[in-house]
Design an enzyme around this catalytic site. Sequence first.
Site, PDB file in Angstrom:
ATOM      1  CG  HIS A   1      -2.126  -0.887   1.038  1.00 39.50           C
ATOM      2  ND1 HIS A   1      -3.250  -0.823   1.824  1.00 39.50           N
ATOM      3  CD2 HIS A   1      -2.371  -1.859   0.119  1.00 39.50           C
ATOM      4  CE1 HIS A   1      -4.140  -1.721   1.407  1.00 39.50           C
ATOM      5  NE2 HIS A   1      -3.629  -2.370   0.387  1.00 39.50           N
TER       6      HIS A   1
ATOM      7  CE1 TYR B   1      -5.275   3.864   8.664  1.00 41.08           C
ATOM      8  CE2 TYR B   1      -5.803   3.747  10.999  1.00 41.08           C
ATOM      9  CZ  TYR B   1      -5.053   3.323   9.922  1.00 41.08           C
ATOM     10  OH  TYR B   1      -4.078   2.361  10.099  1.00 41.08           O
TER      11      TYR B   1
ATOM     12  N   PRO C   1      -4.154   0.535  18.750  1.00 40.31           N
ATOM     13  CG  PRO C   1      -5.959  -0.825  18.226  1.00 40.31           C
ATOM     14  CD  PRO C   1      -5.316  -0.119  19.364  1.00 40.31           C
TER      15      PRO C   1
ATOM     16  CE  LYS D   1       4.216   3.371  13.263  1.00 40.46           C
ATOM     17  NZ  LYS D   1       4.031   2.645  12.010  1.00 40.46           N
TER      18      LYS D   1
ATOM     19  CE1 TYR E   1      -1.202   3.828   9.392  1.00 41.49           C
ATOM     20  CE2 TYR E   1      -0.110   2.957   7.433  1.00 41.49           C
ATOM     21  CZ  TYR E   1      -1.142   2.912   8.361  1.00 41.49           C
ATOM     22  OH  TYR E   1      -2.112   1.943   8.252  1.00 41.49           O
TER      23      TYR E   1
END
Length: 390
Positions: free
Chosen positions: A72, A201, A293, A297, A385
């Site tokens: 991704h 998200y 979560p 990580k 990220y």
Amino acid sequence: MATQVAIIGAGPAGLLLGQLLHAYGIDNIILERKDRDYVLARIRAGVLEQGTVGLLEEVGVAERLHREGLIHDGIELAFGGERHRIDMKKATRGKTVTIYGQTEVTRDLMDARDKAQLKIVYDAEDVSLHDFGSDRPRVRYAKDGVSHEIACDFIAGCDGFHGVSRQSVKADAIKVFERVYPFGWLGILSETPPVSPELIYANHERGFALCSMRSHTRSRYYVQCSLDDHVDQWSDDKFWDELKRRLDPEAVDHLVTGPSIEKSIAPLRSFVAEPMRFGRLFLAGDAAHIVPPTGAKGLNLAASDVHYLATALREFYGEKSSAGIDDYSRRALTRVWKAERFSWWMTSILHRFPDTDAFSARIQNAELNYLVSSNAATAALSENYVGLPY
Ligand code: RFL
Ligand code: PHB
């Protein structure tokens, strides 16, 4: 029985450490409280940083990951009824993440361990740690009613948040930092195609939602829920209805629903225990720290911890130097705290808190707007990220 490193726990931290040590010629035994199938059935993480993938490559277990994992380049942030793409690959000059389930990582590591015929004891009961303040630590356990003892040089506590390792340390030798969040995540896994090619998200006035996946045919979705909720109160229909309420109209149009094949509620917590070394006992992964979560990580931190630990032990045995093991805790914690900060921040901008009033909702919205419109803010989100360097 004797070994160089006794590893407690066969989660990702313990299994990866075992393979790294084996690659460096360091003998190790893993003790796991549960059986193999139980460990494999735990549906958890799905997003791997490049550093984590690199470690799996190093120990020769990345073949299936490269075949089946999804690369991704970005994520989407949904708020105010719209979706905005964050191009992480562009923002980090080429870095990406890989979608590959924790269950698959665990399976690949277990298979590699079996193939190399390395010792792993499942169903190990009453594991206890002894004399790690001395040069001759020992680990005791029982199996099928028979007691055993392992003499070792070092103990690696990779036994997760509820494990025995951290609890074996005297209370006054350890300092704990903690934040418990006033909500949980209700997650489901379904044999349906993902709603969108990348993760979404979502910040919504009804609460956070996340659209994730395991493959092109298997989806993982989460909604923020109350800590008082019980999975039995959440029928599949109720879950899908709630998810739809929190997504933008285009996503709702594309959402394919179906029966859940797993459904669970996870509380959210930030937790760090300092230090991560006590004489000849090292803590790694969830045994030492927990992140909510939201930043994806937890598993990746377990991997970076064991990378630091394995290189330190390699230095100890290879170069007869204790510099690496002496610096393990500081090195690991420096990276851990950055991931703690990132996970806490992602959680704070995306969730509804009991005290989220009109003002704080506008502040969250402004922050999200800033994130998707400023190159600097997009870069800061993206580099965290995809994973900070080791
Ligand atoms: P684990 O996986 O908990 O493994 C510890 C192992 O130790 C065993 N054990 C014992 N063995 C012997 N004796 C004892 N006394 C023992 N006590 C315990 C346990 O049975 C177990 O097998 O810890 P480890 O290896 O440190 O790995 C950590 C990760 O599992 C965890 O951080 C991640 O799953 C967190 N996480 C995520 N991480 C990511 O990097 N990306 C994600 O996308 C992501 N999503 C998530 C997550 C965690 C979630 N939950 C359920 C909290 C999503 C969720 C919903
Ligand atoms: C997951 O796919 O389970 C997942 C993905 C991203 C997260 C958390 C969990 O931030």
